[in-house]
Design an enzyme around this catalytic site. Structure first.
Site, PDB file in Angstrom:
ATOM      1  N   ASN A   7       0.856  -1.185   0.000  1.00 36.57           N
ATOM      2  CA  ASN A   7       0.000   0.000   0.000  1.00 36.57           C
ATOM      3  C   ASN A   7       0.901   1.248   0.000  1.00 36.57           C
ATOM      4  O   ASN A   7       1.735   1.418   0.880  1.00 36.57           O
ATOM      5  CB  ASN A   7      -0.915  -0.027   1.239  1.00 36.57           C
ATOM      6  CG  ASN A   7      -1.838   1.175   1.284  1.00 36.57           C
ATOM      7  OD1 ASN A   7      -1.395   2.305   1.090  1.00 36.57           O
ATOM      8  ND2 ASN A   7      -3.099   0.946   1.552  1.00 36.57           N
ATOM      9  N   HIS A  10       1.061   6.266   1.864  1.00 34.34           N
ATOM     10  CA  HIS A  10       1.757   7.229   2.718  1.00 34.34           C
ATOM     11  C   HIS A  10       2.979   7.859   2.066  1.00 34.34           C
ATOM     12  O   HIS A  10       3.557   8.795   2.615  1.00 34.34           O
ATOM     13  CB  HIS A  10       2.036   6.610   4.091  1.00 34.34           C
ATOM     14  CG  HIS A  10       0.738   6.328   4.782  1.00 34.34           C
ATOM     15  ND1 HIS A  10      -0.172   7.320   5.064  1.00 34.34           N
ATOM     16  CD2 HIS A  10       0.145   5.162   5.143  1.00 34.34           C
ATOM     17  CE1 HIS A  10      -1.257   6.779   5.606  1.00 34.34           C
ATOM     18  NE2 HIS A  10      -1.085   5.475   5.662  1.00 34.34           N
ATOM     19  N   HIS A  43      -5.493   3.758  -1.766  1.00 31.66           N
ATOM     20  CA  HIS A  43      -6.839   4.128  -1.291  1.00 31.66           C
ATOM     21  C   HIS A  43      -7.137   5.546  -1.743  1.00 31.66           C
ATOM     22  O   HIS A  43      -6.479   6.489  -1.304  1.00 31.66           O
ATOM     23  CB  HIS A  43      -6.843   4.019   0.244  1.00 31.66           C
ATOM     24  CG  HIS A  43      -8.167   4.266   0.889  1.00 31.66           C
ATOM     25  ND1 HIS A  43      -8.370   4.111   2.243  1.00 31.66           N
ATOM     26  CD2 HIS A  43      -9.364   4.654   0.383  1.00 31.66           C
ATOM     27  CE1 HIS A  43      -9.629   4.382   2.538  1.00 31.66           C
ATOM     28  NE2 HIS A  43     -10.253   4.731   1.424  1.00 31.66           N
ATOM     29  N   ARG A  45      -9.235   8.260  -1.093  1.00 30.83           N
ATOM     30  CA  ARG A  45     -10.210   8.699  -0.085  1.00 30.83           C
ATOM     31  C   ARG A  45     -11.051   9.839  -0.620  1.00 30.83           C
ATOM     32  O   ARG A  45     -10.605  10.607  -1.470  1.00 30.83           O
ATOM     33  CB  ARG A  45      -9.470   9.173   1.178  1.00 30.83           C
ATOM     34  CG  ARG A  45      -9.038   8.031   2.071  1.00 30.83           C
ATOM     35  CD  ARG A  45      -8.425   8.562   3.361  1.00 30.83           C
ATOM     36  NE  ARG A  45      -8.335   7.492   4.336  1.00 30.83           N
ATOM     37  CZ  ARG A  45      -9.266   7.229   5.254  1.00 30.83           C
ATOM     38  NH1 ARG A  45     -10.341   7.983   5.350  1.00 30.83           N
ATOM     39  NH2 ARG A  45      -9.112   6.226   6.082  1.00 30.83           N
ATOM     40  N   ARG A  49      -6.829  12.863   0.968  1.00 33.13           N
ATOM     41  CA  ARG A  49      -5.761  13.297   1.879  1.00 33.13           C
ATOM     42  C   ARG A  49      -4.395  12.736   1.482  1.00 33.13           C
ATOM     43  O   ARG A  49      -3.377  13.265   1.881  1.00 33.13           O
ATOM     44  CB  ARG A  49      -6.098  12.934   3.321  1.00 33.13           C
ATOM     45  CG  ARG A  49      -6.032  11.461   3.613  1.00 33.13           C
ATOM     46  CD  ARG A  49      -6.233  11.202   5.085  1.00 33.13           C
ATOM     47  NE  ARG A  49      -7.606  11.409   5.478  1.00 33.13           N
ATOM     48  CZ  ARG A  49      -8.179  10.819   6.541  1.00 33.13           C
ATOM     49  NH1 ARG A  49      -7.456  10.017   7.300  1.00 33.13           N
ATOM     50  NH2 ARG A  49      -9.430  11.005   6.843  1.00 33.13           N
ATOM     51  N   GLU A  73      -8.618   0.774  -3.404  1.00 34.50           N
ATOM     52  CA  GLU A  73      -9.486   0.817  -2.213  1.00 34.50           C
ATOM     53  C   GLU A  73     -10.351   2.068  -2.262  1.00 34.50           C
ATOM     54  O   GLU A  73      -9.847   3.155  -2.570  1.00 34.50           O
ATOM     55  CB  GLU A  73      -8.655   0.871  -0.939  1.00 34.50           C
ATOM     56  CG  GLU A  73      -7.844  -0.371  -0.699  1.00 34.50           C
ATOM     57  CD  GLU A  73      -6.965  -0.242   0.541  1.00 34.50           C
ATOM     58  OE1 GLU A  73      -6.258  -1.204   0.848  1.00 34.50           O
ATOM     59  OE2 GLU A  73      -6.982   0.831   1.184  1.00 34.50           O
ATOM     60  N   THR A 104      -8.440   3.628   8.400  1.00 34.02           N
ATOM     61  CA  THR A 104      -9.672   2.854   8.298  1.00 34.02           C
ATOM     62  C   THR A 104      -9.877   2.038   9.573  1.00 34.02           C
ATOM     63  O   THR A 104      -9.219   1.021   9.788  1.00 34.02           O
ATOM     64  CB  THR A 104      -9.615   1.927   7.062  1.00 34.02           C
ATOM     65  OG1 THR A 104      -9.180   2.707   5.958  1.00 34.02           O
ATOM     66  CG2 THR A 104     -10.973   1.334   6.769  1.00 34.02           C
ATOM     67  N   GLU A 154     -11.302  -9.223   2.700  1.00 32.82           N
ATOM     68  CA  GLU A 154     -10.043  -8.876   3.365  1.00 32.82           C
ATOM     69  C   GLU A 154     -10.381  -8.680   4.830  1.00 32.82           C
ATOM     70  O   GLU A 154     -11.210  -7.830   5.179  1.00 32.82           O
ATOM     71  CB  GLU A 154      -9.424  -7.611   2.764  1.00 32.82           C
ATOM     72  CG  GLU A 154      -8.105  -7.244   3.463  1.00 32.82           C
ATOM     73  CD  GLU A 154      -7.272  -6.216   2.721  1.00 32.82           C
ATOM     74  OE1 GLU A 154      -7.304  -6.182   1.471  1.00 32.82           O
ATOM     75  OE2 GLU A 154      -6.572  -5.449   3.399  1.00 32.82           O
ATOM     76  N   HIS A 197      -3.939  -4.379   7.505  1.00 30.61           N
ATOM     77  CA  HIS A 197      -4.009  -3.251   8.431  1.00 30.61           C
ATOM     78  C   HIS A 197      -3.135  -3.481   9.668  1.00 30.61           C
ATOM     79  O   HIS A 197      -3.337  -4.444  10.394  1.00 30.61           O
ATOM     80  CB  HIS A 197      -5.430  -2.915   8.891  1.00 30.61           C
ATOM     81  CG  HIS A 197      -5.540  -1.478   9.293  1.00 30.61           C
ATOM     82  ND1 HIS A 197      -5.927  -0.480   8.437  1.00 30.61           N
ATOM     83  CD2 HIS A 197      -5.222  -0.878  10.444  1.00 30.61           C
ATOM     84  CE1 HIS A 197      -5.876   0.677   9.051  1.00 30.61           C
ATOM     85  NE2 HIS A 197      -5.439   0.474  10.268  1.00 30.61           N
TER      86      HIS A 197
HETATM   87  N1  PXP Z   1      -5.952  -3.053   3.608  1.00 29.12           N
HETATM   88  C1  PXP Z   1      -6.915  -2.113   3.634  1.00 29.12           C
HETATM   89  C2  PXP Z   1      -8.259  -2.480   3.088  1.00 29.12           C
HETATM   90  C3  PXP Z   1      -6.669  -0.819   4.135  1.00 29.12           C
HETATM   91  O1  PXP Z   1      -7.656   0.092   4.156  1.00 29.12           O
HETATM   92  C4  PXP Z   1      -5.370  -0.517   4.598  1.00 29.12           C
HETATM   93  C5  PXP Z   1      -5.037   0.842   5.141  1.00 29.12           C
HETATM   94  O2  PXP Z   1      -5.689   1.841   4.595  1.00 29.12           O
HETATM   95  C6  PXP Z   1      -4.388  -1.509   4.521  1.00 29.12           C
HETATM   96  C7  PXP Z   1      -4.708  -2.774   4.050  1.00 29.12           C
HETATM   97  C8  PXP Z   1      -2.978  -1.245   4.946  1.00 29.12           C
HETATM   98  O3  PXP Z   1      -2.911  -0.942   6.294  1.00 29.12           O
HETATM   99  P1  PXP Z   1      -1.525  -0.419   6.907  1.00 29.12           P
HETATM  100  O4  PXP Z   1      -1.214   0.874   6.213  1.00 29.12           O
HETATM  101  O5  PXP Z   1      -1.824  -0.259   8.349  1.00 29.12           O
HETATM  102  O6  PXP Z   1      -0.503  -1.463   6.616  1.00 29.12           O
END
Ligand code: PXP
Length: 250
Positions: A7, A10, A43, A45, A49, A73, A104, A154, A197
């Protein structure tokens, strides 16, 4: 083999702190794939952001160029669905979204939102995207996900990660046990099982060891480690831990 989706949100968070074009999440996504990521997750959003519309279009172009899946996402709302329908990513993961949340928090209420999710899931599936619902590993949400037309669930690993951070090993074990049972239930319903997550080097192994797990989506920790150890080594180390979780000791 279990897939690692990185992901990339960030990287965009850091870029947006200054409002310019650096660092570029698409450049980071290319490096992630070179380092062994099996796919890219991002993602979009509603408040934009981190990832923006242009990032998502460029991530899809990159994934097509490299022959890797993009997991888009989004909240289960019509204006996001229109963007996903135009983008045509490999997969769309529907997540709950609240503007005031930092990330999330908790899973999607697939049971309560059946009538909102089902037409969006159907339109996305008919458009060629695999549809995943980001839920807690509880029996009625798993059944409801199948009823909404999802192909994938998921499971939200945030509460498990938090329990370990708080030193509550019993709670973490209970949550893991629920995820193991949920994975079996989902698999029996023909749903592919993913997790994500809050996963880190320290907590990923028991999750990756769940035999039904086909994909883990990991972002914040990997991007954080990129600052100290570098993006490629962080992804390589995560890949190693995930792969080794499947080796059964003789
Ligand atoms: N999976 C989903 C569906 C998410 O929404 C997120 C974070 O937005 C992640 C995985 C990744 O989570 P993390 O950034 O905490 O590793």
């Amino acid at each position: 083999m279990i897939r690692l989706g990185v992901n990339i949100d960030h990287v965009a968070t850091l870029r947006n702190a200054r409002g310019g074009i650096h660092p570029d999440p698409v450049g980071a996504a290319r490096l992630a794939i070179e380092a062994g990521a099996d796919g890219i997750t991002a993602h979009l959003r509603e408040d934009r952001r981190h990832i923006n519309d242009d990032d998502m279009a460029r991530l899809q172009a990159l994934c097509l160029e490299l022959g890797k899946p993009l997991n888009f996402e989004m909240a289960a709302v019509d204006d996001m669905a229109e963007i996903a329908l135009a983008t045509k990513p490999h997969a769309v993961c529907l997540v709950p979204e609240k503007r005031e949340e930092r990330t999330t928090e908790g899973g999607l209420d697939a049971a309560g939102l059946h009538n909102q999710i089902t037409p969006i899931a159907r339109a996305l599936s008919e458009n060629g995207s695999r549809v995943s619902l980001f839920i807690e590993a509880v029996p009625h949400q798993i059944t409801a996900s199948e009823a909404c037309g999802a192909q994938v669930v998921e499971f939200h690993t945030g509460a498990y990660a938090h329990a370990l951070d708080a030193g509550d090993a019993d709670k973490a074990e209970a949550l893991l046990s629920a995820m193991r049972k949920g994975a079996k239930q989902a698999d029996a319903l023909g749903l592919e099982v993913h997790f994500g997550h809050g996963l880190t080097f320290d907590n990923v192994t028991p999750v990756a060891a769940i035999s039904e797990a086909k994909e883990l989506n990991i972002g914040h920790f990997i991007i954080g480690e990129a600052i100290t150890m570098g993006l490629k080594p962080a992804i390589q180390e995560m890949r190693r831990l995930i792969s080794e979780s499947r080796i059964v000791p003789k």
